[in-house]
Design an enzyme around this catalytic site. Structure first.
Site, PDB file in Angstrom:
ATOM      1  N   HIS A  62       0.950  -1.249   0.029  1.00 51.58           N
ATOM      2  CA  HIS A  62      -0.053  -0.018  -0.162  1.00 51.58           C
ATOM      3  C   HIS A  62       0.918   1.251  -0.033  1.00 51.58           C
ATOM      4  O   HIS A  62       2.078   1.279   0.085  1.00 51.58           O
ATOM      5  CB  HIS A  62      -1.068  -0.022   1.227  1.00 51.58           C
ATOM      6  CG  HIS A  62      -0.377  -0.224   2.592  1.00 51.58           C
ATOM      7  ND1 HIS A  62       0.443   0.762   3.153  1.00 51.58           N
ATOM      8  CD2 HIS A  62      -0.216  -1.282   3.621  1.00 51.58           C
ATOM      9  CE1 HIS A  62       1.097   0.275   4.076  1.00 51.58           C
ATOM     10  NE2 HIS A  62       0.643  -1.042   4.353  1.00 51.58           N
ATOM     11  N   HIS A  89       4.098   1.507   2.153  1.00 51.23           N
ATOM     12  CA  HIS A  89       5.421   0.821   1.733  1.00 51.23           C
ATOM     13  C   HIS A  89       5.822   1.439   0.525  1.00 51.23           C
ATOM     14  O   HIS A  89       7.102   1.607   0.684  1.00 51.23           O
ATOM     15  CB  HIS A  89       4.908  -0.931   1.414  1.00 51.23           C
ATOM     16  CG  HIS A  89       4.278  -1.749   2.203  1.00 51.23           C
ATOM     17  ND1 HIS A  89       3.096  -2.107   2.196  1.00 51.23           N
ATOM     18  CD2 HIS A  89       4.706  -2.253   3.524  1.00 51.23           C
ATOM     19  CE1 HIS A  89       2.678  -2.842   3.246  1.00 51.23           C
ATOM     20  NE2 HIS A  89       3.890  -2.844   3.762  1.00 51.23           N
ATOM     21  N   LYS A 135       4.665   3.619  11.902  1.00 48.04           N
ATOM     22  CA  LYS A 135       3.370   2.900  12.577  1.00 48.04           C
ATOM     23  C   LYS A 135       3.555   1.900  13.646  1.00 48.04           C
ATOM     24  O   LYS A 135       2.693   1.449  14.436  1.00 48.04           O
ATOM     25  CB  LYS A 135       2.521   2.692  11.328  1.00 48.04           C
ATOM     26  CG  LYS A 135       1.094   2.142  11.464  1.00 48.04           C
ATOM     27  CD  LYS A 135       0.417   1.614  10.512  1.00 48.04           C
ATOM     28  CE  LYS A 135       0.050   0.193  11.284  1.00 48.04           C
ATOM     29  NZ  LYS A 135      -0.179  -0.780  10.253  1.00 48.04           N
TER      30      LYS A 135
HETATM   31  P1  AMP Z   1       4.607  -5.180   6.866  1.00 47.82           P
HETATM   32  O1  AMP Z   1       4.476  -5.388   5.333  1.00 47.82           O
HETATM   33  O2  AMP Z   1       3.227  -4.778   7.501  1.00 47.82           O
HETATM   34  O3  AMP Z   1       5.278  -5.944   7.701  1.00 47.82           O
HETATM   35  O4  AMP Z   1       5.364  -3.671   6.995  1.00 47.82           O
HETATM   36  C1  AMP Z   1       6.287  -3.528   6.109  1.00 47.82           C
HETATM   37  C2  AMP Z   1       7.000  -2.099   6.561  1.00 47.82           C
HETATM   38  O5  AMP Z   1       6.251  -0.805   6.284  1.00 47.82           O
HETATM   39  C3  AMP Z   1       7.274  -1.914   8.214  1.00 47.82           C
HETATM   40  O6  AMP Z   1       8.535  -1.052   8.459  1.00 47.82           O
HETATM   41  C4  AMP Z   1       5.832  -1.240   8.545  1.00 47.82           C
HETATM   42  O7  AMP Z   1       6.340  -0.444   9.575  1.00 47.82           O
HETATM   43  C5  AMP Z   1       5.722  -0.282   7.398  1.00 47.82           C
HETATM   44  N1  AMP Z   1       4.598   0.303   7.243  1.00 47.82           N
HETATM   45  C6  AMP Z   1       3.278  -0.224   7.269  1.00 47.82           C
HETATM   46  N2  AMP Z   1       2.360   0.626   7.475  1.00 47.82           N
HETATM   47  C7  AMP Z   1       2.723   1.865   7.113  1.00 47.82           C
HETATM   48  C8  AMP Z   1       2.192   2.886   7.031  1.00 47.82           C
HETATM   49  N3  AMP Z   1       0.935   3.201   6.719  1.00 47.82           N
HETATM   50  N4  AMP Z   1       3.166   4.075   6.950  1.00 47.82           N
HETATM   51  C9  AMP Z   1       4.357   4.013   7.076  1.00 47.82           C
HETATM   52  N5  AMP Z   1       4.973   2.752   6.991  1.00 47.82           N
HETATM   53  C10 AMP Z   1       4.293   1.787   7.169  1.00 47.82           C
END
Ligand code: AMP
Length: 294
Positions: free
Chosen positions: A35, A38, A154
């Site tokens: 999204h 990322h 986040k």
């Molecule tokens: P995930 O795929 O959920 O493990 O997230 C991968 C990375 O994206 C992690 O470092 C999260 O903290 C970051 N992330 C997830 N959601 C957001 C967001 N809304 N804004 C900024 N970074 C994010």
């Protein structure tokens, strides 16, 4: 053209080539279902390094709820297209057995101690979660050996755990990027894709509660209990199933909640909206207007 690599070994080779050519390497670990949050990490990694790569791996070690692991959205092709648009140079994935070849030798995965950042709040309700995160991220860092790695604010406690990990490993530099939000204020999350329209509307109460607390902070309310009460009130009015609403000093993480007047405050919330568990966080004393990063 972005390179898509199917396993950590080929990623290890590509990354080693980049380093051998003297290029700095930015790295964004993800679990896919990408999204704009990322994408922002990838764009920043691209801007600050000579090249950048991302990983997509839904890490079973960090899920404490099997249903959450099963329902986690997965679409590698769509994710790869998004990464390419964000100018990522390489994406890789792999299986649990490829990331942890010791499993094939009949050995167990040694879980890393996530350190003090895992204590309390998110760590309290998700036993084993941050150990699972630290274990996979250590392995990912060993594969990529990045110059810099990018994480979202986040997942505030996750960033604390990763900074400790990088300190212990001696690399990489950790860059924590601001939370990207939908126009409604809802923080982007892969789990948002599992929400119905009505649930998505309801979920906006998390950010509303946090921004209400920031407004109160700016008008001089620095008392921990009163700020917490204000956040709880907003969440209770919306009728979501609250898991926690907590405040902490972001520069001195502590298991115990603060009391009295705070000089710095990070507010953290978790709630279930329908079947989906969501988290959000906001630095109350920050000058930046986080809404601008939507
Ligand atoms: P995930 O795929 O959920 O493990 O997230 C991968 C990375 O994206 C992690 O470092 C999260 O903290 C970051 N992330 C997830 N959601 C957001 C967001 N809304 N804004 C900024 N970074 C994010």
């Amino acid at each position: 053209m972005m390179l898509r690599l199917p396993d950590p070994e080929s990623a290890r080779c590509w990354c080693a080539e980049q380093r051998a050519a003297g290029r700095t390497l930015g790295f964004v670990p993800t679990m896919g279902a990408l999204h704009p949050g990322h994408e922002a990490l990838v764009r920043q990694a691209r801007a600050e390094n000579d090249c950048c790569c991302a990983s997509i791996f839904v890490n079973p070690l960090q899920f404490n709820d099997p249903k959450d692991l099963e329902s986690y959205p997965r679409d590698f092709d769509k994710d790869a297209r998004q990464l390419e648009q964000a100018e990522c140079d390489m994406v890789f994935t792999g299986t649990l057995a490829q990331f942890f070849p010791e499993l094939e030798r009949g050995q167990q995965i040694r879980t890393r101690d996530p350190g003090p950042g895992a204590a309390g709040v998110e760590g309290a309700g998700r036993p084993g979660h941050f150990g699972g995160v630290a274990t996979i991220v250590e392995r990912l860092f060993e594969v990529v050996r990045p110059t810099r790695a990018y994480f979202g604010e986040k997942d505030f406690q996750q960033a604390l755990v990763i900074k400790d990990l990088a300190n212990a490993m001696g690399y990489p530099q950790i860059v924590v990027c601001p939370t990207v939000r939908e126009a409604s204020g809802l923080a982007w999350s892969s789990r948002n894709f599992l929400l119905s329209e009505a649930e998505r509307a309801k979920a906006t109460c998390l950010s509303r509660a946090l921004f209400a607390a920031r407004t109160a902070w700016r008008t001089g309310e620095h008392d921990a209990d009163r700020l917490q009460a204000l956040i709880l009130r907003e969440l209770q009015v919306a009728g979501v199933q609250l898991e926690y609403a907590e405040l902490r000093d972001p520069a001195a993480w502590s298991l115990d909640p603060p009391s009295g007047s705070m000089s710095r405050a990070q507010a953290l919330v978790a709630a279930h909206v329908g079947k989906v568990r969501l988290i959000d966080t906001l630095r109350l004393d920050a000058d930046d207007d986080e809404l601008s990063s939507r």
